[in-house]
Design a protein around this motif. Structure first.
Motif, PDB file in Angstrom:
ATOM      1  N   VAL A   1      -5.188  -5.946   2.648  1.00 27.76           N
ATOM      2  CA  VAL A   1      -6.623  -5.702   2.500  1.00 27.76           C
ATOM      3  C   VAL A   1      -7.003  -5.343   1.062  1.00 27.76           C
ATOM      4  CG1 VAL A   1      -7.060  -5.061   4.890  1.00 27.76           C
ATOM      5  CG2 VAL A   1      -6.348  -3.307   3.274  1.00 27.76           C
ATOM      6  N   ARG A   2      -6.018  -4.933   0.254  1.00 27.00           N
ATOM      7  CA  ARG A   2      -6.326  -4.588  -1.122  1.00 27.00           C
ATOM      8  C   ARG A   2      -5.073  -4.706  -1.982  1.00 27.00           C
ATOM      9  NH1 ARG A   2     -10.003  -0.762  -0.438  1.00 27.00           N
ATOM     10  NH2 ARG A   2     -11.573  -2.260  -0.916  1.00 27.00           N
TER      11      ARG A   2
ATOM     12  N   ARG B   1       7.780   3.514 -16.493  1.00 32.31           N
ATOM     13  CA  ARG B   1       7.856   4.958 -16.720  1.00 32.31           C
ATOM     14  C   ARG B   1       6.525   5.676 -16.499  1.00 32.31           C
ATOM     15  NH1 ARG B   1      10.811   3.646 -22.057  1.00 32.31           N
ATOM     16  NH2 ARG B   1       8.733   4.072 -22.801  1.00 32.31           N
ATOM     17  N   SER B   2       5.595   5.021 -15.803  1.00 34.62           N
ATOM     18  CA  SER B   2       4.299   5.642 -15.530  1.00 34.62           C
ATOM     19  C   SER B   2       4.091   5.801 -14.030  1.00 34.62           C
ATOM     20  CB  SER B   2       3.155   4.818 -16.122  1.00 34.62           C
ATOM     21  OG  SER B   2       2.913   3.666 -15.343  1.00 34.62           O
ATOM     22  N   ILE B   3       3.116   6.645 -13.712  1.00 29.67           N
ATOM     23  CA  ILE B   3       2.670   6.857 -12.335  1.00 29.67           C
ATOM     24  C   ILE B   3       1.188   6.560 -12.319  1.00 29.67           C
ATOM     25  CG2 ILE B   3       2.376   8.553 -10.487  1.00 29.67           C
ATOM     26  CD1 ILE B   3       4.669  10.152 -12.025  1.00 29.67           C
ATOM     27  N   ARG B   4       0.759   5.882 -11.277  1.00 29.98           N
ATOM     28  CA  ARG B   4      -0.679   5.629 -11.113  1.00 29.98           C
ATOM     29  C   ARG B   4      -1.101   6.137  -9.741  1.00 29.98           C
ATOM     30  NH1 ARG B   4      -3.020   1.482 -14.739  1.00 29.98           N
ATOM     31  NH2 ARG B   4      -1.399   0.983 -16.250  1.00 29.98           N
ATOM     32  N   ILE B   5      -2.280   6.725  -9.703  1.00 30.20           N
ATOM     33  CA  ILE B   5      -2.880   7.180  -8.447  1.00 30.20           C
ATOM     34  C   ILE B   5      -4.013   6.217  -8.136  1.00 30.20           C
ATOM     35  CG2 ILE B   5      -3.907   9.107  -7.179  1.00 30.20           C
ATOM     36  CD1 ILE B   5      -1.260   9.943  -8.371  1.00 30.20           C
ATOM     37  N   TRP B   6      -3.930   5.605  -6.962  1.00 35.52           N
ATOM     38  CA  TRP B   6      -4.903   4.581  -6.565  1.00 35.52           C
ATOM     39  C   TRP B   6      -5.797   5.098  -5.449  1.00 35.52           C
ATOM     40  CZ3 TRP B   6      -4.373   0.406  -9.677  1.00 35.52           C
ATOM     41  CH2 TRP B   6      -3.124   0.175 -10.269  1.00 35.52           C
ATOM     42  N   ASP B   7      -7.080   4.763  -5.519  1.00 41.97           N
ATOM     43  CA  ASP B   7      -8.046   5.062  -4.458  1.00 41.97           C
ATOM     44  C   ASP B   7      -7.963   3.929  -3.444  1.00 41.97           C
ATOM     45  OD1 ASP B   7     -10.264   5.386  -2.826  1.00 41.97           O
ATOM     46  OD2 ASP B   7     -11.634   5.792  -4.481  1.00 41.97           O
ATOM     47  N   MET B   8      -7.486   4.240  -2.239  1.00 43.28           N
ATOM     48  CA  MET B   8      -7.288   3.176  -1.245  1.00 43.28           C
ATOM     49  C   MET B   8      -8.605   2.610  -0.733  1.00 43.28           C
ATOM     50  SD  MET B   8      -3.812   3.788   0.845  1.00 43.28           S
ATOM     51  CE  MET B   8      -3.876   5.437   1.452  1.00 43.28           C
ATOM     52  N   SER B   9      -9.681   3.383  -0.779  1.00 42.69           N
ATOM     53  CA  SER B   9     -10.978   2.869  -0.333  1.00 42.69           C
ATOM     54  C   SER B   9     -11.681   2.099  -1.436  1.00 42.69           C
ATOM     55  CB  SER B   9     -11.871   4.019   0.136  1.00 42.69           C
ATOM     56  OG  SER B   9     -11.289   4.682   1.210  1.00 42.69           O
TER      57      SER B   9
ATOM     58  N   ARG C   1       2.938  -1.278   0.130  1.00 41.22           N
ATOM     59  CA  ARG C   1       4.221  -1.773  -0.357  1.00 41.22           C
ATOM     60  C   ARG C   1       4.084  -2.096  -1.824  1.00 41.22           C
ATOM     61  NH1 ARG C   1       5.019  -6.092  -3.297  1.00 41.22           N
ATOM     62  NH2 ARG C   1       4.222  -8.055  -2.602  1.00 41.22           N
ATOM     63  N   GLY C   2       5.193  -1.990  -2.519  1.00 44.43           N
ATOM     64  CA  GLY C   2       5.226  -2.338  -3.926  1.00 44.43           C
ATOM     65  C   GLY C   2       6.559  -2.976  -4.226  1.00 44.43           C
ATOM     66  N   GLY C   3       6.651  -3.713  -5.319  1.00 49.61           N
ATOM     67  CA  GLY C   3       7.914  -4.379  -5.616  1.00 49.61           C
ATOM     68  C   GLY C   3       7.955  -4.968  -7.007  1.00 49.61           C
ATOM     69  N   ALA C   4       8.803  -5.982  -7.126  1.00 49.88           N
ATOM     70  CA  ALA C   4       9.050  -6.611  -8.427  1.00 49.88           C
ATOM     71  C   ALA C   4       7.830  -7.351  -8.966  1.00 49.88           C
ATOM     72  CB  ALA C   4      10.234  -7.577  -8.306  1.00 49.88           C
ATOM     73  N   ASP C   5       6.867  -7.648  -8.110  1.00 51.43           N
ATOM     74  CA  ASP C   5       5.657  -8.358  -8.571  1.00 51.43           C
ATOM     75  C   ASP C   5       4.676  -7.425  -9.290  1.00 51.43           C
ATOM     76  OD1 ASP C   5       4.695  -6.895  -6.439  1.00 51.43           O
ATOM     77  OD2 ASP C   5       4.118  -8.626  -5.226  1.00 51.43           O
ATOM     78  N   ARG C   6       5.019  -6.150  -9.415  1.00 54.41           N
ATOM     79  CA  ARG C   6       4.223  -5.131 -10.107  1.00 54.41           C
ATOM     80  C   ARG C   6       2.904  -4.815  -9.399  1.00 54.41           C
ATOM     81  NH1 ARG C   6       4.877  -7.920 -15.883  1.00 54.41           N
ATOM     82  NH2 ARG C   6       3.442  -9.263 -14.794  1.00 54.41           N
ATOM     83  N   LEU C   7       2.792  -5.183  -8.142  1.00 57.16           N
ATOM     84  CA  LEU C   7       1.587  -4.929  -7.362  1.00 57.16           C
ATOM     85  C   LEU C   7       1.862  -3.870  -6.302  1.00 57.16           C
ATOM     86  CD1 LEU C   7       0.416  -8.581  -6.633  1.00 57.16           C
ATOM     87  CD2 LEU C   7      -0.557  -6.998  -8.309  1.00 57.16           C
ATOM     88  N   VAL C   8       0.839  -3.075  -6.026  1.00 57.68           N
ATOM     89  CA  VAL C   8       0.833  -2.216  -4.849  1.00 57.68           C
ATOM     90  C   VAL C   8      -0.128  -2.892  -3.887  1.00 57.68           C
ATOM     91  CG1 VAL C   8       0.251   0.050  -3.928  1.00 57.68           C
ATOM     92  CG2 VAL C   8       1.314  -0.142  -6.186  1.00 57.68           C
ATOM     93  N   ILE C   9       0.337  -3.154  -2.677  1.00 56.03           N
ATOM     94  CA  ILE C   9      -0.480  -3.878  -1.703  1.00 56.03           C
ATOM     95  C   ILE C   9      -0.726  -2.986  -0.492  1.00 56.03           C
ATOM     96  CG2 ILE C   9      -0.668  -5.918  -0.220  1.00 56.03           C
ATOM     97  CD1 ILE C   9       1.173  -7.363  -2.199  1.00 56.03           C
ATOM     98  N   LEU C  10      -2.001  -2.815  -0.147  1.00 55.32           N
ATOM     99  CA  LEU C  10      -2.404  -2.065   1.034  1.00 55.32           C
ATOM    100  C   LEU C  10      -2.549  -3.046   2.193  1.00 55.32           C
ATOM    101  CD1 LEU C  10      -3.509   0.551   2.372  1.00 55.32           C
ATOM    102  CD2 LEU C  10      -5.762  -0.136   1.519  1.00 55.32           C
TER     103      LEU C  10
END
Length: 197
Positions: A26-27, A55-63, A8-17
């Motif tokens: 967990v991350r 205006r950016s895209i980030r690719i995150w390693d979930m592990s 999930r992601g939102g207004a807090d600028r975080l992506v949360i796994l």
């Protein structure tokens, strides 16, 4: 397993796994400077792409937890993302109506598709990856020839070469698109009363 995790992601600028087994985060992935506006999980389940109002895209390693690639080039908020089925390409749409195609092997922007006049709200790929479907607030669904785009990515592409079909709804913005296993296109929109001028 990837299906036991949610992001999930939102207004807090975080992506949360999230772990669905333990119903707990967990991350945390941080790095965007604006709201998270779109997310997409890579077909192999090991990566997640996030689009942002920065205006950016980030690719995150979930592990591993880190950002493995940052993609820039959009002129507005990134509003939609989809990975190709084989995972080599990422396609992104923005609030200005632009669609960008990215080669994930080197992070390069390989093609631009433009036939929307408003926000691109949804992107979907055919099962084999040869067709891209885009929908937007302009009440349009476009069907793109991705096989031609991939084969000719080093050349300047004209819409007449890559746009297979354009369908316009009467007055309903396209909110979400998907394809079935048999490559039927499904769309969801909001009904707005049609006012004929």
């Amino acid at each position: 397993q990837w299906y036991q995790r949610r992001v999930r992601g939102g207004a807090d600028r975080l992506v949360i796994l999230w772990s669905m087994q333990h119903i707990a985060p967990v991350r945390l992935f941080s790095g965007h400077l604006g709201h998270i506006t779109s997310l997409c999980i890579h077909p192999n389940g090991n990566y997640v792409a996030s689009g942002s109002s920065d205006r950016s895209i980030r690719i995150w390693d979930m592990s591993g937890g880190g950002c493995v690639r940052q993609l820039t080039g959009h002129k507005g908020t990134v509003t939609s993302l989809v990975f190709s089925p084989h995972g080599h390409l990422l396609i992104s749409g923005d609030e200005k109506g632009s669609i960008l195609v990215w080669d994930l092997s080197n992070g390069s922007h390989t093609a631009s598709l433009s036939n929307h006049t408003d926000t691109v709200t949804s992107l979907a790929m055919s099962r084999e990856g040869g067709t891209l479907i885009s929908g937007g607030m302009d009440c349009v669904v476009n069907t793109w020839d991705m096989a031609f785009v991939v084969d000719n990515c080093e050349n300047e592409l004209a819409n007449e070469d890559i746009l297979i079909n354009m369908s316009k709804t009467k007055s309903s913005p396209v909110l979400h698109l998907g394809t079935t296993r048999k490559n039927l296109i499904m769309g969801v929109g909001s009904y707005l009363p049609y006012n004929d001028p």
